[in-house]
Design a protein around this motif. Sequence first.
Motif, PDB file in Angstrom:
ATOM      1  N   SER A   1     -72.907 -13.988  67.749  1.00 35.06           N
ATOM      2  CA  SER A   1     -72.620 -12.566  67.909  1.00 35.06           C
ATOM      3  C   SER A   1     -73.903 -11.765  68.130  1.00 35.06           C
ATOM      4  O   SER A   1     -73.955 -10.882  68.995  1.00 35.06           O
ATOM      5  CB  SER A   1     -71.887 -12.045  66.669  1.00 35.06           C
ATOM      6  N   MET A   2     -74.957 -12.093  67.362  1.00 29.46           N
ATOM      7  CA  MET A   2     -76.232 -11.393  67.505  1.00 29.46           C
ATOM      8  C   MET A   2     -76.827 -11.631  68.890  1.00 29.46           C
ATOM      9  O   MET A   2     -77.339 -10.728  69.544  1.00 29.46           O
ATOM     10  CB  MET A   2     -77.211 -11.865  66.426  1.00 29.46           C
ATOM     11  N   LEU A   3     -76.744 -12.886  69.366  1.00 25.23           N
ATOM     12  CA  LEU A   3     -77.288 -13.218  70.679  1.00 25.23           C
ATOM     13  C   LEU A   3     -76.536 -12.496  71.793  1.00 25.23           C
ATOM     14  O   LEU A   3     -77.138 -12.028  72.757  1.00 25.23           O
ATOM     15  CB  LEU A   3     -77.229 -14.734  70.895  1.00 25.23           C
ATOM     16  N   ARG A   4     -75.216 -12.407  71.667  1.00 26.06           N
ATOM     17  CA  ARG A   4     -74.427 -11.703  72.689  1.00 26.06           C
ATOM     18  C   ARG A   4     -74.839 -10.231  72.761  1.00 26.06           C
ATOM     19  O   ARG A   4     -74.964  -9.658  73.845  1.00 26.06           O
ATOM     20  CB  ARG A   4     -72.941 -11.830  72.367  1.00 26.06           C
ATOM     21  N   ASP A   5     -75.026  -9.616  71.587  1.00 27.07           N
ATOM     22  CA  ASP A   5     -75.453  -8.212  71.562  1.00 27.07           C
ATOM     23  C   ASP A   5     -76.832  -8.047  72.196  1.00 27.07           C
ATOM     24  O   ASP A   5     -77.083  -7.097  72.950  1.00 27.07           O
ATOM     25  CB  ASP A   5     -75.486  -7.695  70.122  1.00 27.07           C
ATOM     26  N   ALA A   6     -77.725  -8.993  71.898  1.00 23.76           N
ATOM     27  CA  ALA A   6     -79.093  -8.914  72.427  1.00 23.76           C
ATOM     28  C   ALA A   6     -79.113  -9.059  73.946  1.00 23.76           C
ATOM     29  O   ALA A   6     -79.910  -8.407  74.635  1.00 23.76           O
ATOM     30  CB  ALA A   6     -79.966  -9.993  71.791  1.00 23.76           C
ATOM     31  N   LEU A   7     -78.220  -9.887  74.485  1.00 21.89           N
ATOM     32  CA  LEU A   7     -78.189 -10.109  75.930  1.00 21.89           C
ATOM     33  C   LEU A   7     -77.600  -8.922  76.692  1.00 21.89           C
ATOM     34  O   LEU A   7     -77.806  -8.797  77.899  1.00 21.89           O
ATOM     35  CB  LEU A   7     -77.390 -11.381  76.253  1.00 21.89           C
ATOM     36  N   MET A   8     -76.896  -8.052  75.981  1.00 20.44           N
ATOM     37  CA  MET A   8     -76.318  -6.869  76.624  1.00 20.44           C
ATOM     38  C   MET A   8     -77.328  -5.720  76.733  1.00 20.44           C
ATOM     39  O   MET A   8     -77.091  -4.757  77.462  1.00 20.44           O
ATOM     40  CB  MET A   8     -75.084  -6.398  75.847  1.00 20.44           C
ATOM     41  N   GLU A   9     -78.429  -5.835  76.025  1.00 16.54           N
ATOM     42  CA  GLU A   9     -79.433  -4.783  76.063  1.00 16.54           C
ATOM     43  C   GLU A   9     -80.302  -4.888  77.314  1.00 16.54           C
ATOM     44  O   GLU A   9     -80.424  -5.961  77.911  1.00 16.54           O
ATOM     45  CB  GLU A   9     -80.313  -4.850  74.810  1.00 16.54           C
ATOM     46  N   GLN A  10     -80.929  -3.760  77.697  1.00 14.56           N
ATOM     47  CA  GLN A  10     -81.825  -3.729  78.840  1.00 14.56           C
ATOM     48  C   GLN A  10     -83.274  -3.751  78.332  1.00 14.56           C
ATOM     49  O   GLN A  10     -83.745  -2.755  77.789  1.00 14.56           O
ATOM     50  CB  GLN A  10     -81.580  -2.461  79.677  1.00 14.56           C
TER      51      GLN A  10
ATOM     52  N   GLU B   1     -72.303 -19.766  59.721  1.00 15.64           N
ATOM     53  CA  GLU B   1     -73.649 -19.927  60.249  1.00 15.64           C
ATOM     54  C   GLU B   1     -73.750 -19.717  61.759  1.00 15.64           C
ATOM     55  O   GLU B   1     -74.683 -19.079  62.241  1.00 15.64           O
ATOM     56  CB  GLU B   1     -74.174 -21.322  59.892  1.00 15.64           C
ATOM     57  N   ILE B   2     -72.789 -20.263  62.505  1.00 17.50           N
ATOM     58  CA  ILE B   2     -72.904 -20.222  63.964  1.00 17.50           C
ATOM     59  C   ILE B   2     -72.380 -18.908  64.537  1.00 17.50           C
ATOM     60  O   ILE B   2     -73.032 -18.288  65.379  1.00 17.50           O
ATOM     61  CB  ILE B   2     -72.158 -21.414  64.591  1.00 17.50           C
ATOM     62  N   ASP B   3     -71.205 -18.467  64.091  1.00 16.74           N
ATOM     63  CA  ASP B   3     -70.596 -17.256  64.657  1.00 16.74           C
ATOM     64  C   ASP B   3     -71.486 -16.014  64.514  1.00 16.74           C
ATOM     65  O   ASP B   3     -71.621 -15.249  65.481  1.00 16.74           O
ATOM     66  CB  ASP B   3     -69.232 -17.006  64.018  1.00 16.74           C
ATOM     67  N   PRO B   4     -72.109 -15.775  63.347  1.00 12.54           N
ATOM     68  CA  PRO B   4     -72.986 -14.597  63.242  1.00 12.54           C
ATOM     69  C   PRO B   4     -74.173 -14.662  64.211  1.00 12.54           C
ATOM     70  O   PRO B   4     -74.564 -13.652  64.799  1.00 12.54           O
ATOM     71  CB  PRO B   4     -73.462 -14.638  61.782  1.00 12.54           C
TER      72      PRO B   4
ATOM     73  N   VAL C   1     -75.700 -22.774  72.171  1.00 14.10           N
ATOM     74  CA  VAL C   1     -74.823 -22.583  71.019  1.00 14.10           C
ATOM     75  C   VAL C   1     -73.376 -22.428  71.458  1.00 14.10           C
ATOM     76  O   VAL C   1     -72.458 -22.985  70.857  1.00 14.10           O
ATOM     77  CB  VAL C   1     -75.270 -21.354  70.196  1.00 14.10           C
ATOM     78  N   GLU C   2     -73.148 -21.681  72.530  1.00 17.59           N
ATOM     79  CA  GLU C   2     -71.785 -21.480  73.031  1.00 17.59           C
ATOM     80  C   GLU C   2     -71.189 -22.795  73.538  1.00 17.59           C
ATOM     81  O   GLU C   2     -70.008 -23.070  73.326  1.00 17.59           O
ATOM     82  CB  GLU C   2     -71.789 -20.436  74.140  1.00 17.59           C
ATOM     83  N   LEU C   3     -72.012 -23.594  74.207  1.00 13.33           N
ATOM     84  CA  LEU C   3     -71.539 -24.896  74.692  1.00 13.33           C
ATOM     85  C   LEU C   3     -71.159 -25.799  73.526  1.00 13.33           C
ATOM     86  O   LEU C   3     -70.103 -26.454  73.543  1.00 13.33           O
ATOM     87  CB  LEU C   3     -72.628 -25.556  75.543  1.00 13.33           C
ATOM     88  N   MET C   4     -72.012 -25.832  72.502  1.00 15.00           N
ATOM     89  CA  MET C   4     -71.734 -26.665  71.329  1.00 15.00           C
ATOM     90  C   MET C   4     -70.504 -26.173  70.577  1.00 15.00           C
ATOM     91  O   MET C   4     -69.703 -26.970  70.093  1.00 15.00           O
ATOM     92  CB  MET C   4     -72.955 -26.661  70.397  1.00 15.00           C
ATOM     93  N   THR C   5     -70.342 -24.853  70.498  1.00 18.61           N
ATOM     94  CA  THR C   5     -69.182 -24.290  69.809  1.00 18.61           C
ATOM     95  C   THR C   5     -67.897 -24.653  70.540  1.00 18.61           C
ATOM     96  O   THR C   5     -66.890 -25.008  69.911  1.00 18.61           O
ATOM     97  CB  THR C   5     -69.310 -22.756  69.716  1.00 18.61           C
ATOM     98  N   GLY C   6     -67.922 -24.573  71.859  1.00 19.13           N
ATOM     99  CA  GLY C   6     -66.758 -24.954  72.643  1.00 19.13           C
ATOM    100  C   GLY C   6     -66.425 -26.425  72.489  1.00 19.13           C
ATOM    101  O   GLY C   6     -65.255 -26.806  72.364  1.00 19.13           O
ATOM    102  N   TRP C   7     -67.476 -27.261  72.478  1.00 23.29           N
ATOM    103  CA  TRP C   7     -67.268 -28.705  72.300  1.00 23.29           C
ATOM    104  C   TRP C   7     -66.671 -28.990  70.933  1.00 23.29           C
ATOM    105  O   TRP C   7     -65.742 -29.787  70.798  1.00 23.29           O
ATOM    106  CB  TRP C   7     -68.597 -29.435  72.456  1.00 23.29           C
TER     107      TRP C   7
END
Length: 208
Positions: free
Chosen positions: A110-119, A104-107, A139-145
């Motif tokens: 991944s989608m958010l990372r791709d979206a942030l790379m776009e202009q 649930e979290i990783d997909p 989400v990244e903070l929670m995943t790291g925790w």
Amino acid sequence: MNLAPLTQRFVLHFGEMGSRWGINRTVGQIYALLYVSPRALNADDIGEALAFSRSNVSMGLKELQSWNLVRLQHLPNDRREYFQAPEDVWAIFRTLAEERRKREIDPTLSMLRDALMEQPSTSDDIHAQARMKQMHDLVELMTGWLADVQKMDSTTLIKLMKMGAKVQKLLELTDKVSSTVKAGLTGRAAAPKLAAPLANSSEKNNRS
């Protein structure tokens, strides 16, 4: 195999709650039965206890195996497969957390990372990307925790969870200590700057 009243209540409740957790009633009841059973059970035992067909039991066990929530065992001189839930409830918690992260979290991350790379080319997309950045950071903070928590042994994890609101007080104390240390360092850095004009003034007075 007849279920004792207390066991039956527990099993039925897990079946009802299954749909809220993203699993069907059959899988929920099978897992609940294996969790409270004092011994490993085979498919025939499970089908008899829950009045499920062999095919439903087989599908339910495969689903639980895909989540790593049951262990497969073989007994001497018995060709049947036996299943048992892990005895350590914290191991179950870690497994559930890890599997849900993968599914649930990783997909989403991944989608958010791709979206942030776009202009972004429009004002609406610029706004949307800013909102996505906020979600990504959370989400990244929670995943790291969660990854850090999963590395803890059960004893440490229990102590952490029992702290409750004490964690907030500890963080507040840490912030106060940090602020005090920073203030002290700032004062020390400012001292030579203040001393220099005073020294120059003293030298001028001595010359005169």
